[in-house]
Enzyme design. Structure first.
Site, short mmCIF file in Angstrom:
data_model
loop_
_atom_site.label_atom_id
_atom_site.label_comp_id
_atom_site.label_asym_id
_atom_site.label_seq_id
_atom_site.Cartn_x
_atom_site.Cartn_y
_atom_site.Cartn_z
N ARG A 1 1.50 2.37 -3.09
CA ARG A 1 1.06 1.68 -4.16
C ARG A 1 -0.71 3.20 -4.11
NH1 ARG A 1 3.29 -1.91 -7.34
NH2 ARG A 1 3.80 -3.65 -5.71
N HIS B 1 3.98 1.03 5.02
CA HIS B 1 5.06 0.90 3.40
C HIS B 1 4.20 0.61 2.19
CE1 HIS B 1 8.67 -0.20 1.39
NE2 HIS B 1 7.79 -1.52 1.25
N ARG C 1 5.87 -8.79 1.00
CA ARG C 1 6.76 -9.65 1.94
C ARG C 1 6.17 -9.57 3.31
NH1 ARG C 1 12.51 -8.76 -0.05
NH2 ARG C 1 11.82 -6.61 -0.10
#
Ligand SMILES: Cc1cc2nc3c(=O)[nH]c(=O)nc-3n(C[C@H](O)[C@H](O)[C@H](O)COP(=O)(O)OP(=O)(O)OC[C@H]3O[C@@H](n4cnc5c(N)ncnc54)[C@H](O)[C@@H]3O)c2cc1C
Length: 203
Positions: free
Chosen positions: A135, A130, A44
């Protein structure tokens, strides 16, 4: 998949935390599947611009083929159908709808997750850390992991030092946070991320 760092902004701050907070990085990503871009845009604190399927006609639409699917076929109504053949049929169906005047925004409903896309995204350094911790981990799906590893390689090459300690949690924190879902290979993973750019440096 093509990943390019197209812009970066690093203010002159000595404190690493503040620098991560105030720096930003813009990447162009081409040739990832819609399945992958859907995972990317779940992050986001970022900005995204993605190729439109409403306005861009997907003639001969490009698509991504997972290794696990290569060479496989399925029999449907007595006919052997390969992945490539299915994609070609879907493409013809899509083009047939558009030729009949169906708006592209509706014809695209038949396009698969495999359909390749182009996306530009911008994150600040903090969010990139982050994103990369989650990932680049082996728990992430292979395509977004490939994307994250490419992003990390570019950052290590282009931004001296700031991302050297970034990677999956076993590398970043020194311990795995995945519990029972851990890949169980933390030493191997740590080795990989500590020498990530060495291959290209030695080339
Ligand atoms: C291995 C893996 C498997 C996954 N499987 C699934 C799945 O099966 N189904 C599914 O739906 N999703 C799945 N996801 C996606 C996941 O649920 C999150 O959507 C994704 O990781 C992005 O959210 P995030 O919280 O990590 O952080 P980001 O959206 O990247 O945000 C970073 C941090 O900013 C802060 N932040 C961001 N927005 C807000 C806000 N509005 N309010 C307060 N704080 C905010 C939070 O601290 C957040 O951790 C998976 C992700 C991974 C890595």
């Amino acid at each position: 998949m093509r990943v390019v760092l197209i812009a970066k902004n690093l203010p002159p701050l000595n404190d690493e935390k503040e620098l991560l907070k105030h720096s930003f990085f813009t990447f162009l990503v081409d040739g990832i599947s819609r399945a992958c871009s859907h995972q990317l845009v779940r992050h986001r604190p970022a900005s995204y611009s993605q190729q439109s399927q409403r306005y861009v006609a997907m003639v001969n639409f490009p698509y991504v083929t997972p290794d696990s699917v290569k060479g496989k076929s399925v029999y449907i109504e007595g006919k052997r159908l390969s992945y490539e053949k299915l994609m070609a049929l879907v493409g013809k169906f899509y083009e047939g709808l558009v030729e009949q005047g169906v708006p592209k925004e509706d014809a695209r409903f038949v396009l698969p997750n495999a359909c390749a896309t182009r996306i530009v995204f911008t994150m600040n350094g903090e969010e990139l850390v982050h994103f990369l911790r989650l990932r680049t981990c082996s728990r992430a799906q292979w395509e977004i992991r490939d994307l994250a590893v490419s992003v990390l390689k570019l950052l290590r090459r282009e931004v001296s030092g700031l991302f050297d300690r970034v990677g999956p949690n076993c590398y970043y924190l020194g311990y795995c946070t995945e519990g029972k879902k851990s890949c169980g290979r933390p030493d191997e993973v740590r080795r990989y991320f500590s020498t990530l750019n060495e291959e290209e440096e030695n080339a």
